[in-house]
Design an enzyme around this catalytic site. Sequence first.
Site, short mmCIF file in Angstrom:
data_model
loop_
_atom_site.label_atom_id
_atom_site.label_comp_id
_atom_site.label_asym_id
_atom_site.label_seq_id
_atom_site.Cartn_x
_atom_site.Cartn_y
_atom_site.Cartn_z
N ARG A 177 78.16 16.12 -4.23
CA ARG A 177 78.56 17.53 -4.45
C ARG A 177 78.64 17.84 -5.95
NH1 ARG A 177 78.27 16.65 0.27
NH2 ARG A 177 76.18 16.94 -0.43
C1 LIG Z 1 81.91 28.00 5.93
C2 LIG Z 1 81.46 27.14 4.78
C3 LIG Z 1 80.78 25.97 5.03
C4 LIG Z 1 80.34 25.16 3.98
N1 LIG Z 1 79.66 24.01 4.27
C5 LIG Z 1 79.20 23.23 3.26
C6 LIG Z 1 78.49 22.02 3.53
O1 LIG Z 1 78.28 21.65 4.68
N2 LIG Z 1 78.02 21.30 2.48
C7 LIG Z 1 78.22 21.71 1.18
O2 LIG Z 1 77.76 21.02 0.26
N3 LIG Z 1 78.90 22.85 0.90
C8 LIG Z 1 79.40 23.61 1.90
N4 LIG Z 1 80.10 24.75 1.61
C9 LIG Z 1 80.34 25.14 0.21
C10 LIG Z 1 79.29 26.13 -0.35
O3 LIG Z 1 78.68 26.85 0.68
C11 LIG Z 1 78.22 25.41 -1.16
O4 LIG Z 1 78.83 24.81 -2.28
C12 LIG Z 1 77.10 26.37 -1.63
O5 LIG Z 1 76.00 25.59 -2.06
C13 LIG Z 1 77.52 27.32 -2.74
O6 LIG Z 1 76.45 28.21 -2.98
P1 LIG Z 1 76.73 29.71 -3.49
O7 LIG Z 1 75.40 30.34 -3.76
O8 LIG Z 1 77.62 30.43 -2.56
O9 LIG Z 1 77.45 29.40 -4.87
P2 LIG Z 1 78.67 30.18 -5.53
O10 LIG Z 1 79.89 29.95 -4.72
O11 LIG Z 1 78.30 31.58 -5.84
O12 LIG Z 1 78.78 29.37 -6.91
C14 LIG Z 1 79.14 28.01 -6.92
C15 LIG Z 1 78.90 27.47 -8.35
O13 LIG Z 1 77.49 27.48 -8.62
C16 LIG Z 1 77.25 28.24 -9.80
N5 LIG Z 1 75.94 28.91 -9.62
C17 LIG Z 1 75.53 29.64 -8.57
N6 LIG Z 1 74.26 30.04 -8.77
C18 LIG Z 1 73.88 29.56 -9.98
C19 LIG Z 1 72.69 29.62 -10.76
N7 LIG Z 1 71.61 30.28 -10.33
N8 LIG Z 1 72.68 29.00 -11.95
C20 LIG Z 1 73.75 28.33 -12.41
N9 LIG Z 1 74.91 28.23 -11.74
C21 LIG Z 1 74.96 28.84 -10.53
C22 LIG Z 1 78.39 29.22 -9.91
O14 LIG Z 1 78.57 29.68 -11.25
C23 LIG Z 1 79.53 28.34 -9.45
O15 LIG Z 1 79.89 27.49 -10.52
C24 LIG Z 1 80.58 25.56 2.65
C25 LIG Z 1 81.27 26.74 2.38
C26 LIG Z 1 81.72 27.52 3.43
C27 LIG Z 1 82.45 28.80 3.12
#
Ligand SMILES: Cc1cc2nc3c(=O)[nH]c(=O)nc-3n(C[C@H](O)[C@H](O)[C@H](O)COP(=O)(O)OP(=O)(O)OC[C@H]3O[C@@H](n4cnc5c(N)ncnc54)[C@H](O)[C@@H]3O)c2cc1C
Length: 307
Positions: free
Chosen positions: A185
């Site tokens: 992660r």
């Molecule tokens: C219901 C649920 C289930 C989940 N299941 C999992 C799972 O099974 N496995 C898992 O690993 N995670 C899981 N997660 C966590 C989450 O979904 C992941 O971490 C996901 O990859 C985050 O992506 P996001 O686009 O929403 O990022 P955000 O939440 O918008 O951002 C997360 C981080 O990434 C950075 N970021 C985003 N885009 C960029 C970019 N283009 N360039 C640079 N930095 C960037 C942001 O600044 C921040 O630091 C879950 C979350 C929820 C709510």
Amino acid sequence: MSVKAAGGDAAGSGEGSPFDDLGVAVGLAEPLAPHTWLGVGGPAKWFCEPVDVAALGRVVKRCQEHSIPLRVIGGGSNVLVPAAGFAGMVVRLSAPAFSAIAVEGTTLQAGAGAKLVHVVAAAVQAGLSGLETLVGIPGTVGGALVGNAGGRGGDIGDTVRTVTAMTADGTVVERTGADLTFGSRWSNLDDVIVIGCRLVLEAEDTDLLTKRMQKRWIVDRTEQPAGVRTVAMMFKDPHGSTAEALVTQAGARDIRVGEASIHGPRSNYVVAQPGCTSDDVRLLVEQVRARVRERLGVELTPQIELW
Ligand SMILES: Cc1cc2nc3c(=O)[nH]c(=O)nc-3n(C[C@H](O)[C@H](O)[C@H](O)COP(=O)(O)OP(=O)(O)OC[C@H]3O[C@@H](n4cnc5c(N)ncnc54)[C@H](O)[C@@H]3O)c2cc1C
């Protein structure tokens, strides 16, 4: 990416905005809560959704020139915005220029703003395996790459060949090979803005892949909170155990702070009920972490990122 102000006053106080002459629509005091899954937290001082890489570059460069902190928000599924919001620029790569998905042979190219679920579906449809077990993970490709999203079936980092990114001075770079590190992660992409990536997958029968993806989807739906959207995953799974098991064993499932509570059946998820504040969520995560430390001697690492 997070670029900290180098000190002194961030520009923008007084007359006009430092972004006025860039030809980019920049919003002021944009509420960030609607851009996150939890739906809590305050506004961004400046907010923009650049139309293309050139526009993004102008914004990034201007932030560096004026020592304005900058963050990217993807799907907002892994961030907790404080009540005070963010005193800098928040960029969202939602424009079509950042969301394209293209398949050629066993290579898939995706923009950082593309939804992960769309990328997974495109790969399966093209008969390419390697991403199907990521189907239930919310968010964008950018967020997934930065946090090396994944689970029991593998991580996105396993498939990455090249990442196109922008550095803090607006330069576009390609990272590949030894310049890319993906851990549990975690990745070393936390110092750049991810623009897109090239993934190398393996050819496989589409019907088999579809079945595997659907199975994963069904498992995820039973493992993730159903019927609530305002949730976030609290902790990373420690080596050899799951955060969910530890939270349960420590008797922390009933902890509630204000309108933040733990999702009944899935105890590694915090749920923000109507009226919940960012502080409720932060305190709840802290209290659960402390309870697990006191009762089990295990230090859980937060998955959700506090801005
Ligand atoms: C219901 C649920 C289930 C989940 N299941 C999992 C799972 O099974 N496995 C898992 O690993 N995670 C899981 N997660 C966590 C989450 O979904 C992941 O971490 C996901 O990859 C985050 O992506 P996001 O686009 O929403 O990022 P955000 O939440 O918008 O951002 C997360 C981080 O990434 C950075 N970021 C985003 N885009 C960029 C970019 N283009 N360039 C640079 N930095 C960037 C942001 O600044 C921040 O630091 C879950 C979350 C929820 C709510």
